[in-house]
Design an enzyme around this catalytic site. Structure first.
Site, PDB file in Angstrom:
ATOM      1  N   GLU A 265       0.831  -1.211   0.000  1.00 28.18           N
ATOM      2  CA  GLU A 265       0.000   0.000   0.000  1.00 28.18           C
ATOM      3  C   GLU A 265       0.868   1.265   0.000  1.00 28.18           C
ATOM      4  O   GLU A 265       0.560   2.241  -0.691  1.00 28.18           O
ATOM      5  CB  GLU A 265      -0.934  -0.024   1.215  1.00 28.18           C
ATOM      6  CG  GLU A 265      -2.193   0.792   1.009  1.00 28.18           C
ATOM      7  CD  GLU A 265      -3.261   0.427   2.040  1.00 28.18           C
ATOM      8  OE1 GLU A 265      -4.260  -0.179   1.644  1.00 28.18           O
ATOM      9  OE2 GLU A 265      -3.088   0.735   3.229  1.00 28.18           O
TER      10      GLU A 265
ATOM     11  N   GLU B  93       2.110   1.679  -3.385  1.00 32.10           N
ATOM     12  CA  GLU B  93       1.051   2.175  -4.266  1.00 32.10           C
ATOM     13  C   GLU B  93       0.842   3.677  -4.071  1.00 32.10           C
ATOM     14  O   GLU B  93       0.691   4.430  -5.041  1.00 32.10           O
ATOM     15  CB  GLU B  93      -0.252   1.406  -3.972  1.00 32.10           C
ATOM     16  CG  GLU B  93      -1.362   1.689  -4.971  1.00 32.10           C
ATOM     17  CD  GLU B  93      -2.673   0.961  -4.623  1.00 32.10           C
ATOM     18  OE1 GLU B  93      -2.695   0.163  -3.667  1.00 32.10           O
ATOM     19  OE2 GLU B  93      -3.676   1.235  -5.323  1.00 32.10           O
TER      20      GLU B  93
ATOM     21  N   CYS C 109      -8.656  -2.195   3.517  1.00 31.69           N
ATOM     22  CA  CYS C 109      -8.617  -3.418   4.340  1.00 31.69           C
ATOM     23  C   CYS C 109      -9.906  -3.679   5.107  1.00 31.69           C
ATOM     24  O   CYS C 109     -10.017  -4.692   5.773  1.00 31.69           O
ATOM     25  CB  CYS C 109      -7.430  -3.418   5.294  1.00 31.69           C
ATOM     26  SG  CYS C 109      -6.870  -1.849   5.800  1.00 31.69           S
TER      27      CYS C 109
ATOM     28  N   SER D 155      -7.412   1.743  -2.727  1.00 31.77           N
ATOM     29  CA  SER D 155      -6.191   0.980  -2.974  1.00 31.77           C
ATOM     30  C   SER D 155      -6.587  -0.382  -3.541  1.00 31.77           C
ATOM     31  O   SER D 155      -7.605  -0.953  -3.146  1.00 31.77           O
ATOM     32  CB  SER D 155      -5.444   0.792  -1.655  1.00 31.77           C
ATOM     33  OG  SER D 155      -4.518  -0.266  -1.784  1.00 31.77           O
TER      34      SER D 155
ATOM     35  N   LYS E 173     -15.797  -9.826   7.440  1.00 34.24           N
ATOM     36  CA  LYS E 173     -14.742 -10.696   6.895  1.00 34.24           C
ATOM     37  C   LYS E 173     -15.334 -12.015   6.406  1.00 34.24           C
ATOM     38  O   LYS E 173     -14.756 -12.683   5.559  1.00 34.24           O
ATOM     39  CB  LYS E 173     -13.669 -10.965   7.953  1.00 34.24           C
ATOM     40  CG  LYS E 173     -12.869  -9.727   8.316  1.00 34.24           C
ATOM     41  CD  LYS E 173     -11.806  -9.430   7.291  1.00 34.24           C
ATOM     42  CE  LYS E 173     -11.093  -8.117   7.608  1.00 34.24           C
ATOM     43  NZ  LYS E 173     -10.254  -7.650   6.504  1.00 34.24           N
TER      44      LYS E 173
ATOM     45  N   GLU F 141     -16.355 -11.059   3.033  1.00 35.88           N
ATOM     46  CA  GLU F 141     -15.176 -10.850   2.181  1.00 35.88           C
ATOM     47  C   GLU F 141     -14.584 -12.184   1.717  1.00 35.88           C
ATOM     48  O   GLU F 141     -14.217 -12.343   0.556  1.00 35.88           O
ATOM     49  CB  GLU F 141     -14.112 -10.068   2.965  1.00 35.88           C
ATOM     50  CG  GLU F 141     -12.870  -9.759   2.152  1.00 35.88           C
ATOM     51  CD  GLU F 141     -11.776  -9.101   3.000  1.00 35.88           C
ATOM     52  OE1 GLU F 141     -11.429  -9.639   4.068  1.00 35.88           O
ATOM     53  OE2 GLU F 141     -11.271  -8.047   2.599  1.00 35.88           O
TER      54      GLU F 141
ATOM     55  N   GLU G 289     -13.816 -12.894  -6.047  1.00 40.46           N
ATOM     56  CA  GLU G 289     -12.447 -12.444  -6.384  1.00 40.46           C
ATOM     57  C   GLU G 289     -11.412 -13.054  -5.443  1.00 40.46           C
ATOM     58  O   GLU G 289     -10.213 -13.014  -5.726  1.00 40.46           O
ATOM     59  CB  GLU G 289     -12.317 -10.914  -6.243  1.00 40.46           C
ATOM     60  CG  GLU G 289     -13.314 -10.073  -7.042  1.00 40.46           C
ATOM     61  CD  GLU G 289     -14.592  -9.799  -6.266  1.00 40.46           C
ATOM     62  OE1 GLU G 289     -14.786 -10.383  -5.182  1.00 40.46           O
ATOM     63  OE2 GLU G 289     -15.416  -9.015  -6.757  1.00 40.46           O
TER      64      GLU G 289
ATOM     65  N   CYS H 252     -10.984  -1.872  14.140  1.00 45.61           N
ATOM     66  CA  CYS H 252     -11.289  -3.297  14.385  1.00 45.61           C
ATOM     67  C   CYS H 252     -11.457  -3.600  15.873  1.00 45.61           C
ATOM     68  O   CYS H 252     -12.142  -4.555  16.234  1.00 45.61           O
ATOM     69  CB  CYS H 252     -10.176  -4.172  13.830  1.00 45.61           C
ATOM     70  SG  CYS H 252      -9.909  -3.914  12.087  1.00 45.61           S
TER      71      CYS H 252
END
Ligand code: SF4
Ligand code: SF4
Ligand code: SF4
Length: 573
Positions: free
Chosen positions: A278, A281, A298, A318, A357, A360, A365, A502
């Site tokens: 990151e 990037e 994230c 990102s 999560k 996710e 993907e 989190c």
């Protein structure tokens, strides 16, 4: 200041504050079901009624302001009778399901029923019958256990600005549901689980993966690997009577081994890896005129929020996968390959503070040829249930360390668990990438803390960088609207879906106050202050991973395994 008298004690109160707030500040407990400390009182449940001298009716203390000389009795026979009647009426329309209920032992309705001495069903009649909604990959709704307090609706709208659920129907047919009363899976729900955290009953719960994990652990054909997120070790102890913020990482690793996991990896390792990608990037975008501000990726609830509500902003995200999914890709590819294992025989379990999560991990993907990179996701609460189920004594274990090659972390990866942590870790490494030197002052204090929005201008190796750190999607929405309206002084934005990051996630131990969440945050920063390797680029295992397998950050292999793309989703109104 004004003076009030409560239960024959003289107390000072702030002019304008509510009776409930003054009582709680002085340690006097009054039960509530609908109250949410940071939001305007709704006064819906009436559980907090108290008797005020000179008033004919009981008053709801959550919505009634203090007045000088006010005399209050919080537990008079009349107040207790009123509360008991409310509970009895709620139970008249409630399934007697405690023995099978995920909230058995941690349910506010159950506690009130016990504390108020409810021992018989005084009111009977037809009960409202509803179907379970199991359509979401992250949570289950059980409307029959709903007491219509409205907290889930409020957190979804007022904190997250998602409004996936609302009151629908009228009178005795009122219930909480989605637009057109469809499943949560076809709504704009971003799976944050904040509704689960505030629900006082078992009406909302995570979609449990406990059975899949126990089945995998008892299947000799599977090689079962576990990873644990940065925020878990400072909150898991609460489930076993420890104070929030106490780090139980080593004991937790020991517990994983006793549970039968073949390898224990630390998601803070892949958080370090995320920072390498990151920060590269960000530097690349800044130097080459890429899309700015760049926004972190994230937090999967945040990603789905952008996909639903701001698809025009997707290029700002990102392309890095989250640390959970980076670890997943490495385990199913590099690790399986080096261990001579068929990826189909490797079962990867994540322990996450978050129920998004679970969503996710199921995104198409996030796997290869139909094999998911992460097979099951347990919340902190679910891990605690498994540890208890197996009769393990977490406190009694000697600390153990996680396994190679993905068990070693820096403290930069660990602070990912708190709002501002990703930003701080990225700044430490971006500075090194731009200058070849280390930041003299590693602690970026401006981005620490629980405030919903934190902003700073930082000099990162000669580059003047505008940064913002946001937690809670209502705050994120306001910032995005400002950017859409032309605000252009920001280069890098960290967004975490849950209040505090989190550490305040939807899978964390229930009943945490803001002070508890602060204590979890301080636990992470204590680890950062106590250890010596505090920058992701100095993680020796990350360095080895690049040298032996990945090549370089943003290189071809990284691009293939560690980066992803996003999807424009419609919103049902
Ligand atoms: S929600 Fe509470 S009262 Fe209702 S069945 Fe579950 S534990 Fe019992
Ligand atoms: S999980 Fe989050 S977005 Fe979904 S209904 Fe609950 S609060 Fe709303
Ligand atoms: S689902 Fe839970 S939080 Fe929402 S109204 Fe029902 S009881 Fe309250």
């Amino acid at each position: 200041m004004v003076t009030i008298e409560a239960n024959n004690r003289v107390l000072e109160a702030n002019e304008g504050e509510t009776v409930l707030s003054a009582l709680r500040r002085h340690g006097i407990s009054v039960p509530t079901l609908c109250h949410m400390s940071d939001l305007f009182p709704s006064g819906a449940c009436r559980m907090c009624v108290v008797e005020v001298e000179g008033m004919r009716s009981l008053v709801p203390s959550c919505a009634y302001p203090v007045a000088n000389g006010m005399k209050i009795q919080t537990h008079s026979p009349r107040a207790i009778r009123a509360r008991k009647t409310i509970v009895e009426l709620l139970l008249a329309n409630h399934p007697d399901d405690c023995l099978y209920c995920v909230r058995n032992g941690s349910c506010q309705l159950q506690d009130l029923s016990e504390n108020l001495g409810v021992r018989e069903r005084r009111y009977t009649g037809g009960r409202s019958l509803h179907d379970l909604d199991v359509s979401s990959p992250s949570l289950v709704r059980d409307p029959e256990k709903c007491i219509l307090c409205g907290k889930c609706v409020r957190v979804c709208e007022e904190v997250q600005s998602v409004s996936a659920i609302d009151f629908i129907g009228r009178g005795s047919h009122t219930k909480i549901g989605t637009a057109f009363d469809g499943g949560l899976n076809v709504s704009s729900c971003i799976n944050c689980g904040q509704c689960v955290v505030v629900c006082p009953t078992g009406a909302l719960r995570e979609q449990s993966h406990i059975k899949q994990v126990l089945d995998a652990l008892s299947n000799p054909k599977l090689h079962v690997v576990v990873q644990h997120a940065p925020a878990i070790s400072v909150s898991l102890g609460e489930e076993f009577g420890l104070k929030p913020g106490i780090d139980v990482a080593g004991k937790m690793v020991a517990a994983f081994r006793r549970l039968g996991f073949d390898r224990v990896f630390d998601t803070s390792f892949s958080a370090d890896l995320t920072i390498m990608e990151e920060a590269s990037e960000l530097v690349h975008r800044v130097k080459n005129g890429g899309v700015l501000p760049m926004m972190t990726s994230c937090s999967p609830g945040w990603i789905k929020f952008v996909e639903h509500f701001y698809p025009d902003m997707l290029p700002h995200l990102s392309t890095c996968k989250s640390p959970q999914q980076m670890m997943g890709a490495l385990v199913k590819h590099m690790y399986a390959e080096r261990q001579g294992l068929d990826p189909k025989s490797v079962f990867l379990v994540s322990v996450m503070p978050c129920i998004a999560k679970k969503f996710e991990a199921q995104r198409p993907e996030m796997g290869t040829h139909g094999i998911p990179d992460v097979d099951a996701v347990l919340t902190t609460r679910e891990l605690a249930r498994i540890i208890r189920m197996r009769g393990l004594d977490l406190g009694g274990f000697e600390p153990e360390v996680a396994d190679d090659p993905f068990g070693e972390r820096t403290t930069a990866g660990k602070i990912f668990g708190a709002s501002g942590g990703v930003m701080e870790a990225a700044v430490r490494t971006a500075y090194h990438m731009l200058t070849g030197e280390e930041l003299a002052e590693l602690e970026v204090k401006a981005v620490r803390g629980l405030e919903g929005v934190k902003e700073a201008r930082l000099n990162v190796g000669g580059l003047e960088v505008g940064v913002a750190v946001v937690n809670g999607l209502g705050n994120a929405r306001k910032l995005i609207e400002a950017i859409r309206a032309g605000r252009s002084d920001l280069h890098f934005i960290e967004v975490m879906t849950c209040p505090g990051g989190c550490i305040g996630g939807g899978g964390q131990p229930l009943g945490a106050s803001r002070d508890n969440i602060r204590a979890r945050m301080l636990g992470l920063y204590r680890i950062d202050g106590d250890e010596s390797v505090r920058v992701s680029h100095k993680n020796p295992m990350v360095q080895r991973l690049y040298a032996e397998y990945l090549g370089e950050p943003l290189g071809e292999r990284s691009h293939h395994l560690l980066h992803t793309h996003y999807t424009h989703r419609d919103v049902l109104l």
